[in-house]
Write a protein that holds these residues in place. Structure first.
Motif, PDB file in Angstrom:
ATOM      1  N   TYR A  11      -1.157 -70.480  52.405  1.00 33.46           N
ATOM      2  CA  TYR A  11       0.205 -71.017  52.268  1.00 33.46           C
ATOM      3  C   TYR A  11       0.520 -72.086  53.306  1.00 33.46           C
ATOM      4  CZ  TYR A  11       1.663 -68.009  56.174  1.00 33.46           C
ATOM      5  OH  TYR A  11       1.802 -67.407  57.393  1.00 33.46           O
ATOM      6  N   LYS A  12      -0.224 -72.139  54.425  1.00 34.81           N
ATOM      7  CA  LYS A  12      -0.003 -73.173  55.442  1.00 34.81           C
ATOM      8  C   LYS A  12      -0.726 -74.472  55.103  1.00 34.81           C
ATOM      9  CE  LYS A  12       0.606 -69.926  59.244  1.00 34.81           C
ATOM     10  NZ  LYS A  12      -0.024 -69.355  60.443  1.00 34.81           N
ATOM     11  N   GLY A  13      -1.682 -74.419  54.156  1.00 37.04           N
ATOM     12  CA  GLY A  13      -2.416 -75.619  53.761  1.00 37.04           C
ATOM     13  C   GLY A  13      -3.822 -75.696  54.314  1.00 37.04           C
ATOM     14  N   ALA A  14      -4.284 -74.630  55.001  1.00 38.69           N
ATOM     15  CA  ALA A  14      -5.655 -74.629  55.531  1.00 38.69           C
ATOM     16  C   ALA A  14      -6.642 -74.388  54.385  1.00 38.69           C
ATOM     17  CB  ALA A  14      -5.808 -73.541  56.581  1.00 38.69           C
ATOM     18  N   PRO A  15      -7.627 -75.292  54.185  1.00 40.26           N
ATOM     19  CA  PRO A  15      -8.543 -75.139  53.047  1.00 40.26           C
ATOM     20  C   PRO A  15      -9.483 -73.948  53.213  1.00 40.26           C
ATOM     21  CG  PRO A  15      -9.179 -77.007  54.399  1.00 40.26           C
ATOM     22  CD  PRO A  15      -7.897 -76.498  54.967  1.00 40.26           C
ATOM     23  N   GLN A  16      -9.737 -73.255  52.102  1.00 35.33           N
ATOM     24  CA  GLN A  16     -10.660 -72.118  52.105  1.00 35.33           C
ATOM     25  C   GLN A  16     -11.846 -72.355  51.172  1.00 35.33           C
ATOM     26  OE1 GLN A  16      -8.172 -68.773  51.117  1.00 35.33           O
ATOM     27  NE2 GLN A  16      -7.301 -68.655  53.170  1.00 35.33           N
ATOM     28  N   LEU A  17     -11.581 -72.871  49.987  1.00 39.21           N
ATOM     29  CA  LEU A  17     -12.642 -73.176  49.014  1.00 39.21           C
ATOM     30  C   LEU A  17     -12.375 -74.542  48.393  1.00 39.21           C
ATOM     31  CD1 LEU A  17     -12.843 -69.805  47.039  1.00 39.21           C
ATOM     32  CD2 LEU A  17     -14.625 -70.692  48.517  1.00 39.21           C
ATOM     33  N   ILE A  18     -13.439 -75.245  48.060  1.00 39.95           N
ATOM     34  CA  ILE A  18     -13.285 -76.512  47.335  1.00 39.95           C
ATOM     35  C   ILE A  18     -14.455 -76.650  46.369  1.00 39.95           C
ATOM     36  CG2 ILE A  18     -14.468 -77.915  49.077  1.00 39.95           C
ATOM     37  CD1 ILE A  18     -12.349 -80.127  48.348  1.00 39.95           C
ATOM     38  N   ARG A  19     -14.154 -77.137  45.170  1.00 38.72           N
ATOM     39  CA  ARG A  19     -15.178 -77.279  44.128  1.00 38.72           C
ATOM     40  C   ARG A  19     -14.777 -78.425  43.216  1.00 38.72           C
ATOM     41  NH1 ARG A  19     -20.050 -75.693  44.789  1.00 38.72           N
ATOM     42  NH2 ARG A  19     -21.080 -75.024  42.929  1.00 38.72           N
ATOM     43  N   SER A  20     -15.765 -79.182  42.770  1.00 38.19           N
ATOM     44  CA  SER A  20     -15.488 -80.262  41.809  1.00 38.19           C
ATOM     45  C   SER A  20     -16.496 -80.171  40.669  1.00 38.19           C
ATOM     46  CB  SER A  20     -15.573 -81.630  42.487  1.00 38.19           C
ATOM     47  OG  SER A  20     -16.917 -81.955  42.740  1.00 38.19           O
ATOM     48  N   CYS A  21     -16.231 -80.893  39.600  1.00 42.11           N
ATOM     49  CA  CYS A  21     -17.128 -80.874  38.442  1.00 42.11           C
ATOM     50  C   CYS A  21     -18.498 -81.443  38.811  1.00 42.11           C
ATOM     51  CB  CYS A  21     -16.520 -81.660  37.290  1.00 42.11           C
ATOM     52  SG  CYS A  21     -14.981 -80.963  36.692  1.00 42.11           S
ATOM     53  N   GLY A  22     -18.518 -82.431  39.701  1.00 35.53           N
ATOM     54  CA  GLY A  22     -19.788 -82.998  40.153  1.00 35.53           C
ATOM     55  C   GLY A  22     -20.604 -81.987  40.942  1.00 35.53           C
ATOM     56  N   MET A  23     -19.940 -81.201  41.792  1.00 31.20           N
ATOM     57  CA  MET A  23     -20.631 -80.165  42.566  1.00 31.20           C
ATOM     58  C   MET A  23     -21.146 -79.054  41.659  1.00 31.20           C
ATOM     59  SD  MET A  23     -17.911 -79.965  45.691  1.00 31.20           S
ATOM     60  CE  MET A  23     -18.599 -78.572  46.539  1.00 31.20           C
ATOM     61  N   GLU A  24     -20.486 -78.877  40.533  1.00 28.93           N
ATOM     62  CA  GLU A  24     -20.853 -77.818  39.591  1.00 28.93           C
ATOM     63  C   GLU A  24     -22.089 -78.195  38.774  1.00 28.93           C
ATOM     64  OE1 GLU A  24     -20.193 -73.976  38.645  1.00 28.93           O
ATOM     65  OE2 GLU A  24     -19.047 -75.155  40.063  1.00 28.93           O
ATOM     66  N   GLY A  25     -22.501 -79.466  38.809  1.00 24.13           N
ATOM     67  CA  GLY A  25     -23.720 -79.878  38.120  1.00 24.13           C
ATOM     68  C   GLY A  25     -23.500 -80.825  36.962  1.00 24.13           C
ATOM     69  N   PHE A  26     -22.246 -81.198  36.697  1.00 22.69           N
ATOM     70  CA  PHE A  26     -21.963 -82.144  35.617  1.00 22.69           C
ATOM     71  C   PHE A  26     -22.162 -83.564  36.149  1.00 22.69           C
ATOM     72  CE2 PHE A  26     -19.657 -78.320  34.544  1.00 22.69           C
ATOM     73  CZ  PHE A  26     -19.919 -78.177  33.191  1.00 22.69           C
ATOM     74  N   LYS A  27     -22.795 -84.395  35.346  1.00 21.02           N
ATOM     75  CA  LYS A  27     -23.134 -85.750  35.788  1.00 21.02           C
ATOM     76  C   LYS A  27     -22.393 -86.796  34.953  1.00 21.02           C
ATOM     77  CE  LYS A  27     -26.218 -84.302  38.731  1.00 21.02           C
ATOM     78  NZ  LYS A  27     -25.887 -84.319  40.149  1.00 21.02           N
ATOM     79  N   ASN A  28     -22.155 -87.942  35.586  1.00 20.18           N
ATOM     80  CA  ASN A  28     -21.627 -89.147  34.924  1.00 20.18           C
ATOM     81  C   ASN A  28     -20.354 -88.867  34.123  1.00 20.18           C
ATOM     82  OD1 ASN A  28     -23.872 -90.382  36.043  1.00 20.18           O
ATOM     83  ND2 ASN A  28     -25.127 -89.999  34.248  1.00 20.18           N
ATOM     84  N   THR A  29     -20.327 -89.239  32.848  1.00 20.84           N
ATOM     85  CA  THR A  29     -19.091 -89.099  32.069  1.00 20.84           C
ATOM     86  C   THR A  29     -18.757 -87.651  31.760  1.00 20.84           C
ATOM     87  OG1 THR A  29     -20.388 -89.467  30.062  1.00 20.84           O
ATOM     88  CG2 THR A  29     -19.249 -91.367  30.984  1.00 20.84           C
ATOM     89  N   ARG A  30     -19.730 -86.748  31.884  1.00 19.57           N
ATOM     90  CA  ARG A  30     -19.476 -85.328  31.618  1.00 19.57           C
ATOM     91  C   ARG A  30     -18.503 -84.722  32.631  1.00 19.57           C
ATOM     92  NH1 ARG A  30     -21.848 -82.339  27.273  1.00 19.57           N
ATOM     93  NH2 ARG A  30     -23.055 -83.893  26.179  1.00 19.57           N
ATOM     94  N   LYS A  31     -18.437 -85.326  33.828  1.00 20.88           N
ATOM     95  CA  LYS A  31     -17.546 -84.794  34.871  1.00 20.88           C
ATOM     96  C   LYS A  31     -16.085 -84.831  34.453  1.00 20.88           C
ATOM     97  CE  LYS A  31     -18.919 -87.492  38.207  1.00 20.88           C
ATOM     98  NZ  LYS A  31     -18.996 -88.091  39.551  1.00 20.88           N
TER      99      LYS A  31
END
Length: 202
Positions: A110-130
């Motif tokens: 709730y204070k804004g300290a990051p705990q986890l971050i994930r993106s479609c690129g990190m998940e393994g999707f490439k190029n336009t699939r992201k």
């Protein structure tokens, strides 16, 4: 005489071979075209369907879904309202940043300290699939599972940006088993956008 006979036989052999070659060539070309059409059909099958995220999110009949309308909208007491023993203002927040090319999900306290971050690129999707809704949903499911492993069960969601992954990311968080208390849209709206390009002189 011999020369004419030889020329005639050579011509007939040449024409037969030429016709045979043309027939083989047309068969191979038709086979190649059939293969190309089949490959294209397979490619179209693998592509995701058109997403409803930006082309028009599905309208929800709020009156039919909500019996107690007064509990839905925030009041002065909302920050102190308890959800599974935790006040609303102390709930962790899932930030969903959406663009036409990628979807980024991050979990903060709730204070804004990051705990986890994930993106479609990190998940393994490439190029336009992201930028697809399927990529956003898969990423949301994986980060939601990691959040549950950390003991997070109820969350608030903040969505920022426009793109195909808006609704799919929220659906993915729900599918992972998280309970979403509120959804806030933080998309910035420019009331003074940059002026358009100068008209081209013809």
């Amino acid at each position: 005489m011999l020369c004419n006979r030889f020329l005639k036989s050579f011509r007939t052999l040449y024409l037969n071979d030429h016709n045979r070659f043309n027939a083989i060539r047309t068969i191979s070309l038709s086979n190649a075209l059939k293969r190309e059409v089949e490959d294209r059909k397979e490619m179209y099958k693998s592509l995701p369907v058109q997403d409803e995220g930006t082309t028009g999110e599905k309208a929800i009949d709020i009156d039919a879904l909500i019996q107690h309308k007064e509990d839905v909208f925030p009041t002065i007491d909302t920050p102190n309202k308890l959800f599974k023993g935790v006040p609303y203002q102390h709930l962790p927040i899932f930030h969903i940043r959406v663009s036409s090319n990628n979807t980024i999900l991050s979990l903060t306290d709730y204070k804004g300290a990051p705990q986890l971050i994930r993106s479609c690129g990190m998940e393994g999707f490439k190029n336009t699939r992201k930028g697809t809704n399927i990529a956003a949903q898969a990423t949301a499911i994986s980060i939601g599972a990691k959040a549950i492993e950390r003991g997070v069960r109820t969350v608030r969601v903040r969505v920022k940006g426009l793109g195909p992954g808006r609704m799919s990311a929220i659906k993915g968080l729900q599918m992972s088993g998280l309970e979403i208390i509120s959804i806030t849209d933080n998309t910035p709206v420019s009331w003074n956008p940059p002026r358009p390009r100068k008209a081209r002189k013809l």
